[in-house]
Design an enzyme around this catalytic site. Structure first.
Site, short mmCIF file in Angstrom:
data_model
loop_
_atom_site.label_atom_id
_atom_site.label_comp_id
_atom_site.label_asym_id
_atom_site.label_seq_id
_atom_site.Cartn_x
_atom_site.Cartn_y
_atom_site.Cartn_z
N LYS A 149 -2.51 16.92 -10.28
CA LYS A 149 -1.64 15.91 -9.68
C LYS A 149 -2.33 15.29 -8.47
O LYS A 149 -3.33 15.80 -7.97
CB LYS A 149 -0.32 16.55 -9.25
CG LYS A 149 -0.50 17.67 -8.23
CD LYS A 149 0.80 18.30 -7.83
CE LYS A 149 0.57 19.41 -6.80
NZ LYS A 149 1.82 19.94 -6.25
N ARG A 193 13.56 24.02 -3.98
CA ARG A 193 13.23 22.65 -4.39
C ARG A 193 13.74 22.45 -5.82
O ARG A 193 14.93 22.52 -6.08
CB ARG A 193 11.72 22.41 -4.29
CG ARG A 193 11.15 22.55 -2.88
CD ARG A 193 9.72 22.05 -2.80
NE ARG A 193 8.90 22.50 -3.93
CZ ARG A 193 7.60 22.27 -4.04
NH1 ARG A 193 6.96 21.59 -3.10
NH2 ARG A 193 6.91 22.71 -5.07
N HIS A 218 8.47 28.51 -8.97
CA HIS A 218 7.40 28.23 -8.01
C HIS A 218 7.64 29.00 -6.71
O HIS A 218 8.79 29.13 -6.26
CB HIS A 218 7.34 26.73 -7.71
CG HIS A 218 6.09 26.31 -6.98
ND1 HIS A 218 4.83 26.52 -7.50
CD2 HIS A 218 5.91 25.69 -5.79
CE1 HIS A 218 3.93 26.05 -6.66
NE2 HIS A 218 4.56 25.56 -5.60
N ARG A 239 -1.20 28.81 -12.47
CA ARG A 239 -1.25 27.37 -12.22
C ARG A 239 -1.98 27.07 -10.91
O ARG A 239 -1.39 26.61 -9.94
CB ARG A 239 0.16 26.78 -12.12
CG ARG A 239 1.07 27.00 -13.31
CD ARG A 239 2.32 26.14 -13.17
NE ARG A 239 2.92 26.25 -11.85
CZ ARG A 239 3.91 27.08 -11.52
NH1 ARG A 239 4.41 27.91 -12.42
NH2 ARG A 239 4.41 27.10 -10.30
N TYR A 243 -8.47 1.71 20.96
CA TYR A 243 -7.13 1.40 21.44
C TYR A 243 -6.63 2.42 22.47
O TYR A 243 -6.75 3.62 22.26
CB TYR A 243 -6.14 1.36 20.28
CG TYR A 243 -6.32 0.21 19.31
CD1 TYR A 243 -6.39 -1.10 19.77
CD2 TYR A 243 -6.41 0.45 17.95
CE1 TYR A 243 -6.55 -2.15 18.89
CE2 TYR A 243 -6.57 -0.61 17.05
CZ TYR A 243 -6.64 -1.91 17.52
OH TYR A 243 -6.78 -2.95 16.64
N CYS A 261 -8.68 4.24 14.26
CA CYS A 261 -8.04 2.97 13.92
C CYS A 261 -7.81 2.88 12.41
O CYS A 261 -8.15 3.78 11.66
CB CYS A 261 -8.89 1.81 14.40
SG CYS A 261 -9.32 1.91 16.16
N MET A 262 -7.26 1.77 11.97
CA MET A 262 -6.96 1.62 10.55
C MET A 262 -8.22 1.70 9.69
O MET A 262 -8.21 2.30 8.60
CB MET A 262 -6.24 0.30 10.29
CG MET A 262 -5.83 0.10 8.84
SD MET A 262 -4.97 -1.45 8.57
CE MET A 262 -3.43 -1.17 9.44
N ASP A 263 -9.32 1.12 10.17
CA ASP A 263 -10.51 0.99 9.35
C ASP A 263 -11.75 1.63 9.96
O ASP A 263 -12.83 1.55 9.37
CB ASP A 263 -10.84 -0.50 9.11
CG ASP A 263 -9.61 -1.30 8.73
OD1 ASP A 263 -9.08 -1.04 7.64
OD2 ASP A 263 -9.19 -2.16 9.52
#
Length: 371
Positions: free
Chosen positions: A34, A132, A164, A222, A265, A312-314
């Site tokens: 997954k 869950r 689980h 698993r 920043y 930062c973002m990038d």
């Protein structure tokens, strides 16, 4: 190479799966692939798991299973998170096994089987204490009765009973034995109801249980994170697992700055001398946690450097002092540690999280390169 890449050593995945199988002799192995095989690449990761000896694969969502089928993967696949509206018909047409923890879902799957003419292979999930998915103990007989009724009409076949763990990664936690006792009780109820038998696969063991809890292995284990070389119980060591992913980038810009220069920043990092800064083209849009600001380390120029200032973002910045650094030089954020670089476990420890988050957050802008 591109500005950044996640290098995935497929031989490490194969070896890890083989090691996990050695820990559970006589049990089937279904590797969880997954979340893009925990960030390692769904199709390539799944194939490596199968080459390592896994007999089955597990996905959270049907769309992940369908992507594997479209890529030509024919091994048995179980998908287990099925909210209303999931493409059940497509799953059955692609021979994907499904999980149900509520009677309404059994009915929905049976109706899809009626439409497609394909009987569903069904794993019934009981909640033994994780809180869950799965039927609560009081609802378990009702779920069994509904599934058995649908089995009698030929729309489903009960092929698995499962649960689980909540705390298998905490050695000695009292809930482990409580859950195993509850699972044994649920299996007994299923057997008496007529939903047992040697053809029904019983499974509860995740990576931690696969490695440390013989009682929990039943008919199938698993493993998830361990298949990718990351320890499910770091305080007990690495179990001989080998991390499969190395996250690397190339320096995009180098510049000298004077003392008292604010960096990124908020100026959360200020230089205390004239120094050299290097710009690394990875950021939180690529999965580098913003929380790594002034905390996480990388390997650059043969030495570890702490991230200097806000992620930062990038991009983020490192301070290398007087050491030589040039545009295009490699920076390794994490790997297997063989070159002196941090590991994903070290990143997780420094950021107060788990390795699962470190590797699965690596975004789609970062190409996976397989070796």
């Amino acid at each position: 190479m591109t500005p950044a890449e996640a290098r995935v050593d497929l031989s490490a995945i194969r070896e890890n799966v083989a090691l996990l199988r050695e820990h559970a002799p006589g049990a089937l192995t279904m590797v969880a692939v997954k979340a893009d095989a925990y960030g390692h690449g769904l199709v390539a990761g799944a194939r490596a798991c199968l080459e390592g000896g896994a007999e089955r694969l597990g996905t959270a969502y049907i769309r992940e299973a369908l992507e594997l089928r479209a890529a030509g993967v024919t091994a048995p696949i179980l998908s287990w998170i099925l909210p209303p509206g999931e493409p059940l018909d497509d799953a059955l047409a692609a021979d994907v096994e499904l999980s149900a923890g509520a009677p309404w879902l059994v009915d929905a799957i049976a109706e899809a089987a009626g439409r497609t003419g394909r009987a569903a292979r069904l794993h019934l999930k009981v909640d033994t204490g994780n809180g869950r998915g799965g039927a609560a103990a009081a609802d378990w007989p009702v779920l069994l009765d509904r599934a058995l009724a649908r089995q009698a009409e030929g729309t489903v076949e009960i092929v698995g009973l499962w649960s689980h763990f909540a705390c298998a990664d905490i050695p000695g936690h009292p809930s482990i034995d409580v859950q195993l006792d509850a699972f044994d009780e649920a299996l007994g109820v299923a057997e008496k109801a007529g939903a047992g038998g040697s053809h029904v696969i019983r499974h509860i063991a995740n990576s931690a249980a696969n490695l440390t809890l013989p009682r929990a292995r039943y008919d199938m284990v698993r493993p998830g994170i361990a298949a990718y070389g990351l320890s499910p119980i770091p305080e007990l060591g690495d179990f001989g697992l080998r991390p499969a992913m190395t996250l690397a980038a190339r320096i995009a810009l180098v510049k000298r700055v004077p003392a008292d220069s604010g960096v990124s920043y908020g100026h959360l990092y200020v230089t205390d001398r004239e120094t050299t800064l290097g710009l690394v083209p990875l950021g939180y849009a690529d999965g580098v946690l913003r929380h790594a600001t002034n905390r996480a380390e990388v390997l650059a120029g043969g030495r570890r450097r702490r991230i200097a200032g806000r992620v930062c973002m990038d991009q983020f910045v490192i301070d290398v002092g007087e050491d030589p650094l040039a545009e295009g030089d490699e920076v390794i954020l994490f790997g297997d540690g063989s070159q002196g670089e941090p590991t994903a476990q070290e990143w997780a420890d420094s950021l107060g999280t788990i390795t699962h988050e470190i590797v699965t957050r690596i975004g789609s802008r970062v190409p996976r390169v397989y070796r």
